[in-house]
Design a protein around this motif. Structure first.
Motif, mmCIF file in Angstrom:
data_model
loop_
_atom_site.group_PDB
_atom_site.id
_atom_site.type_symbol
_atom_site.label_atom_id
_atom_site.label_comp_id
_atom_site.label_asym_id
_atom_site.label_seq_id
_atom_site.Cartn_x
_atom_site.Cartn_y
_atom_site.Cartn_z
ATOM 1 N N ALA A 12 67.136 30.235 -51.730
ATOM 2 C CA ALA A 12 65.799 29.639 -51.696
ATOM 3 C C ALA A 12 64.939 30.168 -52.833
ATOM 4 N N LEU A 13 65.043 31.469 -53.098
ATOM 5 C CA LEU A 13 64.278 32.065 -54.187
ATOM 6 C C LEU A 13 64.713 31.488 -55.531
ATOM 7 N N ALA A 14 66.023 31.273 -55.681
ATOM 8 C CA ALA A 14 66.531 30.708 -56.932
ATOM 9 C C ALA A 14 65.974 29.313 -57.147
ATOM 10 N N SER A 15 65.845 28.552 -56.067
ATOM 11 C CA SER A 15 65.343 27.181 -56.198
ATOM 12 C C SER A 15 63.881 27.151 -56.617
ATOM 13 N N LEU A 16 63.146 28.233 -56.333
ATOM 14 C CA LEU A 16 61.740 28.289 -56.714
ATOM 15 C C LEU A 16 61.569 28.337 -58.226
ATOM 16 N N GLN A 17 62.613 28.788 -58.911
ATOM 17 C CA GLN A 17 62.511 28.907 -60.364
ATOM 18 C C GLN A 17 62.776 27.580 -61.079
ATOM 19 N N ALA A 18 63.310 26.619 -60.343
ATOM 20 C CA ALA A 18 63.723 25.357 -60.968
ATOM 21 C C ALA A 18 62.562 24.368 -61.066
ATOM 22 N N TYR A 25 51.692 24.185 -76.594
ATOM 23 C CA TYR A 25 51.201 25.351 -77.334
ATOM 24 C C TYR A 25 51.514 26.646 -76.596
ATOM 25 N N GLY A 26 52.725 26.720 -76.067
ATOM 26 C CA GLY A 26 53.173 27.944 -75.418
ATOM 27 C C GLY A 26 52.821 28.051 -73.950
ATOM 28 N N VAL A 27 52.024 27.111 -73.429
ATOM 29 C CA VAL A 27 51.625 27.138 -72.019
ATOM 30 C C VAL A 27 52.587 26.264 -71.216
ATOM 31 N N PRO A 28 53.329 26.844 -70.271
ATOM 32 C CA PRO A 28 54.322 26.072 -69.513
ATOM 33 C C PRO A 28 53.679 25.255 -68.390
ATOM 34 N N ILE A 29 53.598 23.965 -68.587
ATOM 35 C CA ILE A 29 52.956 23.060 -67.636
ATOM 36 C C ILE A 29 54.005 22.407 -66.732
ATOM 37 N N SER A 30 53.756 22.456 -65.432
ATOM 38 C CA SER A 30 54.669 21.835 -64.481
ATOM 39 C C SER A 30 54.670 20.313 -64.639
ATOM 40 N N LYS A 48 56.979 33.992 -48.547
ATOM 41 C CA LYS A 48 56.078 35.127 -48.807
ATOM 42 C C LYS A 48 56.245 35.672 -50.221
ATOM 43 N N GLN A 49 56.410 34.770 -51.194
ATOM 44 C CA GLN A 49 56.584 35.180 -52.581
ATOM 45 C C GLN A 49 55.279 35.005 -53.354
ATOM 46 N N PRO A 50 54.660 36.095 -53.836
ATOM 47 C CA PRO A 50 53.381 35.993 -54.545
ATOM 48 C C PRO A 50 53.462 35.063 -55.754
ATOM 49 N N HIS A 51 52.575 34.102 -55.794
ATOM 50 C CA HIS A 51 52.524 33.125 -56.880
ATOM 51 C C HIS A 51 51.087 32.967 -57.368
ATOM 52 N N GLN A 52 50.918 33.068 -58.673
ATOM 53 C CA GLN A 52 49.641 32.700 -59.271
ATOM 54 C C GLN A 52 49.726 31.244 -59.694
ATOM 55 N N VAL A 53 48.796 30.440 -59.208
ATOM 56 C CA VAL A 53 48.757 29.018 -59.547
ATOM 57 C C VAL A 53 47.539 28.773 -60.425
ATOM 58 N N ILE A 54 47.773 28.189 -61.600
ATOM 59 C CA ILE A 54 46.697 27.870 -62.531
ATOM 60 C C ILE A 54 46.569 26.358 -62.636
ATOM 61 N N THR A 55 45.351 25.861 -62.515
ATOM 62 C CA THR A 55 45.099 24.424 -62.685
ATOM 63 C C THR A 55 44.584 24.237 -64.117
ATOM 64 N N ALA A 77 52.096 33.366 -65.297
ATOM 65 C CA ALA A 77 51.758 32.702 -64.036
ATOM 66 C C ALA A 77 52.998 31.981 -63.510
ATOM 67 N N GLU A 78 53.147 31.973 -62.205
ATOM 68 C CA GLU A 78 54.334 31.356 -61.611
ATOM 69 C C GLU A 78 54.297 29.836 -61.632
ATOM 70 N N LEU A 79 53.093 29.259 -61.626
ATOM 71 C CA LEU A 79 52.992 27.800 -61.629
ATOM 72 C C LEU A 79 51.692 27.369 -62.296
ATOM 73 N N ILE A 80 51.804 26.469 -63.270
ATOM 74 C CA ILE A 80 50.634 25.904 -63.930
ATOM 75 C C ILE A 80 50.696 24.391 -63.765
ATOM 76 N N VAL A 81 49.717 23.838 -63.080
ATOM 77 C CA VAL A 81 49.723 22.392 -62.834
ATOM 78 C C VAL A 81 48.786 21.685 -63.814
ATOM 79 N N PRO A 82 49.102 20.427 -64.159
ATOM 80 C CA PRO A 82 48.282 19.670 -65.109
ATOM 81 C C PRO A 82 47.035 19.099 -64.440
ATOM 82 N N ASP A 83 45.968 19.879 -64.431
ATOM 83 C CA ASP A 83 44.724 19.450 -63.814
ATOM 84 C C ASP A 83 43.961 18.493 -64.728
#
Length: 263
Positions: A12-18, A25-30, A48-55, A77-83
């Motif tokens: 399950a943890l491995a799937s979180l990385q996919a 410009y170097g910013v990884p956008i989901s 219960k895996q700490p994730h920083q989410v950036i919009t 950051a673990e996840l950056i969404v295209p806000d």
């Protein structure tokens, strides 16, 4: 832990990385859709895996170009969404489109809907005391089964960080929403996310102002025309200097088209 068993946790943890991403410009956008994003973050909370989410919006991407430490924080950051609409446009312009725009305000509500079913514990941090209390009341009314375990304003200095962090940890929230000034919102989460240990920690910008009723959400007409930024400018004219970065971002992407994703 939730429905995910310990034996299944490594897989399950491995799937979180996919997460499918496009680097702007170097910013990884989901590239994930809203539904995929919510499903992903639901799994994060279950594990219960700490994730920083950036919009992310173009202003933040541009800030990262001028400040290496800000860029590094975003890259960690673990996840950056295209806000921002501009981020969605840029991804499409360079031939790596995202599924759709994932506005932070809408993401909050989608997470609250799931939180209502699962009775998640939520902590609100940011804005003025009046605004954050009004935002909390709105959530309590709309999502009564969401467990609001903490509410505090965002007016505190570095000397109070340890106290604020401990107060959050004591409540063990599943979701921490942080709405502070743009310059320290994401950096604050990035600096303390390991200490906080909250599964989902998300910067929400001015969403508390909208939740509280202090500001109005852009009407659908503006949303469909991708002019939410303009509607906000009409409500907060003092933001014009920051908004000037939007055309600069567009020009930069058009000029650098072949290199936007190579950073």
């Amino acid at each position: 832990m939730s429905s995910t068993s310990v034996t299944n946790q490594p897989a399950a943890l491995a799937s979180l990385q996919a997460i499918p991403k496009v680097r702007i410009y170097g910013v990884p956008i989901s590239k994930m859709s809203m539904k995929q994003t919510v499903d992903y973050l639901t799994k994060v909370i279950e594990l219960k895996q700490p994730h920083q989410v950036i919009t992310a919006n173009p202003i933040m991407v541009m800030a990262a170009q001028d400040d290496p430490s800000y860029l590094k924080m975003m890259q960690h950051a673990e996840l950056i969404v295209p806000d921002g609409t501009g981020v969605v446009w840029a991804a499409n312009h360079v031939g790596q489109p995202v599924a759709e725009r994932v506005p932070g305000y809408d993401l909050i509500h989608e997470l609250m809907k799931v939180g209502e079913q699962k009775e998640w514990k939520v902590y609100l941090l940011g804005a003025s005391n009046e605004v954050i209390q009004a935002a909390a009341d709105k959530i309590r009314t709309t999502y009564p089964k969401v467990n609001l375990v903490g509410v505090r304003d965002g007016y505190f200095g570095d000397a109070e960080d340890a106290q604020v962090i401990q107060a959050i940890k004591d409540t063990e929230p599943d979701l921490l929403l942080v709405g502070r000034a743009a310059a320290n919102q994401e950096p604050w989460i990035g600096k303390y996310k390991e200490q906080l240990g909250v599964p989902v920690m998300m910067g929400v910008g001015g969403s508390f102002d909208v939740l509280s009723g202090k500001l109005k959400r852009a009407p659908l007409f503006f949303q469909k025309l991708r002019l939410e930024w303009f509607y906000r400018l009409l409500q907060e004219p003092w933001r014009y200097k920051r908004m000037l970065l939007l055309p600069k971002f567009a020009v930069k992407v058009m000029r650098d088209k072949e290199n936007v994703t190579k950073s």
